[in-house]
Design a protein around this motif. Sequence first.
Motif, PDB file in Angstrom:
ATOM      1  N   PHE A  66     -10.303  17.294 -17.554  1.00  0.00           N
ATOM      2  CA  PHE A  66      -9.775  16.318 -16.591  1.00  0.00           C
ATOM      3  C   PHE A  66      -8.486  16.840 -15.953  1.00  0.00           C
ATOM      4  N   LEU A  67      -8.444  16.753 -14.625  1.00  0.00           N
ATOM      5  CA  LEU A  67      -7.248  17.141 -13.874  1.00  0.00           C
ATOM      6  C   LEU A  67      -6.772  15.936 -13.075  1.00  0.00           C
ATOM      7  N   SER A  68      -5.494  15.636 -13.138  1.00  0.00           N
ATOM      8  CA  SER A  68      -4.964  14.462 -12.430  1.00  0.00           C
ATOM      9  C   SER A  68      -4.944  14.730 -10.925  1.00  0.00           C
ATOM     10  N   GLN A  69      -4.556  13.692 -10.175  1.00  0.00           N
ATOM     11  CA  GLN A  69      -4.288  13.889  -8.743  1.00  0.00           C
ATOM     12  C   GLN A  69      -3.138  14.890  -8.570  1.00  0.00           C
ATOM     13  N   ARG A  70      -2.977  15.391  -7.360  1.00  0.00           N
ATOM     14  CA  ARG A  70      -1.892  16.352  -7.093  1.00  0.00           C
ATOM     15  C   ARG A  70      -0.633  15.615  -6.657  1.00  0.00           C
ATOM     16  N   PHE A  71       0.491  16.056  -7.165  1.00  0.00           N
ATOM     17  CA  PHE A  71       1.771  15.454  -6.789  1.00  0.00           C
ATOM     18  C   PHE A  71       2.520  16.476  -5.953  1.00  0.00           C
ATOM     19  N   LYS A  72       2.672  16.167  -4.668  1.00  0.00           N
ATOM     20  CA  LYS A  72       3.230  17.162  -3.735  1.00  0.00           C
ATOM     21  C   LYS A  72       4.748  17.043  -3.649  1.00  0.00           C
ATOM     22  N   ASP A  73       5.379  18.142  -3.233  1.00  0.00           N
ATOM     23  CA  ASP A  73       6.820  18.184  -2.934  1.00  0.00           C
ATOM     24  C   ASP A  73       7.703  17.799  -4.111  1.00  0.00           C
ATOM     25  N   ALA A 126      -0.033  19.342 -10.847  1.00  0.00           N
ATOM     26  CA  ALA A 126      -1.118  18.499 -11.365  1.00  0.00           C
ATOM     27  C   ALA A 126      -1.152  18.659 -12.880  1.00  0.00           C
ATOM     28  N   LEU A 127      -1.684  17.637 -13.566  1.00  0.00           N
ATOM     29  CA  LEU A 127      -1.662  17.663 -15.034  1.00  0.00           C
ATOM     30  C   LEU A 127      -3.086  17.770 -15.566  1.00  0.00           C
ATOM     31  N   MET A 128      -3.261  18.641 -16.576  1.00  0.00           N
ATOM     32  CA  MET A 128      -4.579  18.788 -17.190  1.00  0.00           C
ATOM     33  C   MET A 128      -4.549  18.176 -18.587  1.00  0.00           C
ATOM     34  N   ALA A 129      -5.598  17.379 -18.897  1.00  0.00           N
ATOM     35  CA  ALA A 129      -5.633  16.714 -20.202  1.00  0.00           C
ATOM     36  C   ALA A 129      -5.802  17.741 -21.326  1.00  0.00           C
ATOM     37  N   PRO A 130      -5.173  17.509 -22.477  1.00  0.00           N
ATOM     38  CA  PRO A 130      -5.408  18.387 -23.622  1.00  0.00           C
ATOM     39  C   PRO A 130      -6.831  18.191 -24.137  1.00  0.00           C
ATOM     40  N   SER A 131      -7.393  19.245 -24.730  1.00  0.00           N
ATOM     41  CA  SER A 131      -8.771  19.134 -25.209  1.00  0.00           C
ATOM     42  C   SER A 131      -8.850  18.186 -26.401  1.00  0.00           C
ATOM     43  N   GLU A 132     -10.039  17.667 -26.627  1.00  0.00           N
ATOM     44  CA  GLU A 132     -10.260  16.731 -27.732  1.00  0.00           C
ATOM     45  C   GLU A 132      -9.904  17.389 -29.066  1.00  0.00           C
ATOM     46  N   LEU A 133     -10.323  18.673 -29.192  1.00  0.00           N
ATOM     47  CA  LEU A 133     -10.036  19.430 -30.411  1.00  0.00           C
ATOM     48  C   LEU A 133      -8.523  19.492 -30.682  1.00  0.00           C
ATOM     49  N   SER A 134      -7.745  19.757 -29.622  1.00  0.00           N
ATOM     50  CA  SER A 134      -6.290  19.885 -29.773  1.00  0.00           C
ATOM     51  C   SER A 134      -5.678  18.586 -30.279  1.00  0.00           C
ATOM     52  N   VAL A 135      -6.115  17.464 -29.712  1.00  0.00           N
ATOM     53  CA  VAL A 135      -5.527  16.176 -30.080  1.00  0.00           C
ATOM     54  C   VAL A 135      -5.981  15.767 -31.481  1.00  0.00           C
ATOM     55  N   ARG A 136      -7.282  15.976 -31.755  1.00  0.00           N
ATOM     56  CA  ARG A 136      -7.814  15.575 -33.061  1.00  0.00           C
ATOM     57  C   ARG A 136      -7.088  16.311 -34.183  1.00  0.00           C
TER      58      ARG A 136
END
Lengths: 288, 366
Positions: free
Chosen positions: A181-188, A195-205
């Motif tokens: 998952f990648l968030s919307q883009r935040f400009k300027d 943009a922010l990418m979600a951590p993987s399920e494995l990483s969080v678990r």
Amino acid sequence: MRVNISFNAGPFRIMLEEFEKPFLDDFHALYKHQLTQQNSSQRLTDFRISVKAPSGLRRYYRPQTCFYFDQFQPFYPLPYSQTLPVFEWGLNWCIATQAHQFLQFHAAGLAKNNTMVIMPAPPGSGKSTLTAALMNHGWRLFSDEIVLIRPSDGLAVPIARPINLKNNSIDIAESTFPESFLSQRFKDTHKGTVALMAPSELSVRNAHLCQKPTHIIFPKYVAGSAMQVTAMDRASAVMELVTNSFNYHMQGRPGIELAVSVVDQCECIQFTYSSFDDAYAYFDSLEV
Amino acid sequence: MSTPLLIQTLRNPTHALAYSIEQWELLIRQARSANLLPRLYCIFNNASLLAQLPEDVVNHLESGYKKAQRQHQQVIWEIHQIQKAFTNTEITPILLKGGAYIHSGVTCAQGRTLSDIDILVRKADLKKAEMLLMIGGWITTKSDDYDKMYYREWTHEIPPIRHIKRGTVIDVHHNIFPILNFRVDAEKLWKNALIGQDGIGVLSLEDMILHSATHLFLEGNFENGLRDLTDLDLLFKMLDSQQQGFEKLKLRAFELGLGLPLFYALRYCQRQLNSMVPSELIHPNDVGIPSAIRLKLMDILFSNVLIPFHATSKSPLHGIAVFFLYWRGHFNRMPLKILIPHLIKKSLKSLTQRKESKELTQKPQQ
């Protein structure tokens, strides 16, 4: 609006008290795995955070967003469109200024099996992009910004929060890792487009599993270059790490001793690359 | 409103052992807002209670303490730089408040943080001191002519000076109280001050107490009021009860004309913190002590501001008490014929200057 979302990010318990509705969907998607975790253990909330627009007319004229840590406001307001990155930066600020039970390095951290890599690198070296790539290749994300070292046993402590991608790397990440998952883009923003990418399920678990650092790798992306691996002397590695530490100066003598012992047990490497496949092959070969 | 948890804990630290996790969190939030997190660490540490506290509680307390310890190192080094600026001159600056506590290593230094270093020099030495500090790298923060004039004419200090590289701020005073309403004879402070071999001095213990009390109870800012009250509590504990320390303190207070702030300091240390101080030291019919009705009013005001400035501990009267005491502080410092033109001038200036002010993105770090 009041949301009162409580979740764990590695060793920290966070309460998002107030947030702006238009950014809530992205927030939920980024922290999906944390939010579905059962938090049975009784413990206090470390950071109560609100990110919200000031009341009154400023909601309509060049709208802004303010970050609050409990009732304290450490930053001047930023444009409303940056509400979500402001939460991320603000939480980084909370950790960097309040959590001195850890020695903190400004670095990315990843692990697979018994290998745990710390990657300190200046902005623009492609550190976050490589971190996102390795995470999508099955490595466990500790953090893309802050590596925590626990003084009692010298282990690295995962936080497993979203990866902050900047400018060109957003396009690369979007086309190469469509399943993340990648968030919307935040400009300027002050870092350009973010943009922010979600951590993987494995990483969080597995965010409760601390690990002994084994490698310190200084990555550098050079377009079109052949992969290059150079050993680095430990003294320079220590200096790089402590000058890029958020709180080394708070730790006194135990701080330098801990930094030296971490570097002593690690292989220190300078790594130049231009393709993810080379990077995957090299990192997967780092067995302990 | 019930007594804020932080105040209850300052009164009885051992009661904390029975706190629920919610209470611990509330305590940490209140202590952080009152700048008392590091001092709370010291209180638990001195009472050997730390080992019995939950780990995530200790993490916050210890982080605060580490930050304070780091600042103490910096302050000691900074004081050394100030001393260097005055080497080979006859000027011996006296450290005040936080800087003095840290320099002299009194118990009141424990967990004390500060935002600037205050020093006292003789009024006749002020110009020279300012120049020596400028050579050392500390430059004035006020470029506005009216502000400069205001500080010099009507206050007891010059505008704060900031080090050009390190950003550290020094407040240079020539008295411990503004000169208008009544005058504390600064020469008397100098007479009792303890000047060290290194050419840096601190006030005598009695004068340290009286200065802290004057600052807290006659001026008008209370964000750090509770912390300053705990300073006073720790300073009172240093007085030698065998040697009639409190009697000597009382005589000194009357000699300097500071009986009233001492009266308040004793009264509110006892009321807010349960300090073991002789509250009857100064009798209500002594000179300058407020009448019973006025005292009742002051009790209401001070008990509503000598608290952590945190949403969870403010009573409905807090706002009005802060407002009232702020203006009282102004009136204490300046007669109306000076205060009113000053306020008019300041508000006109703020209207004209707002347009020019630059937009900043990040506040300076604490």
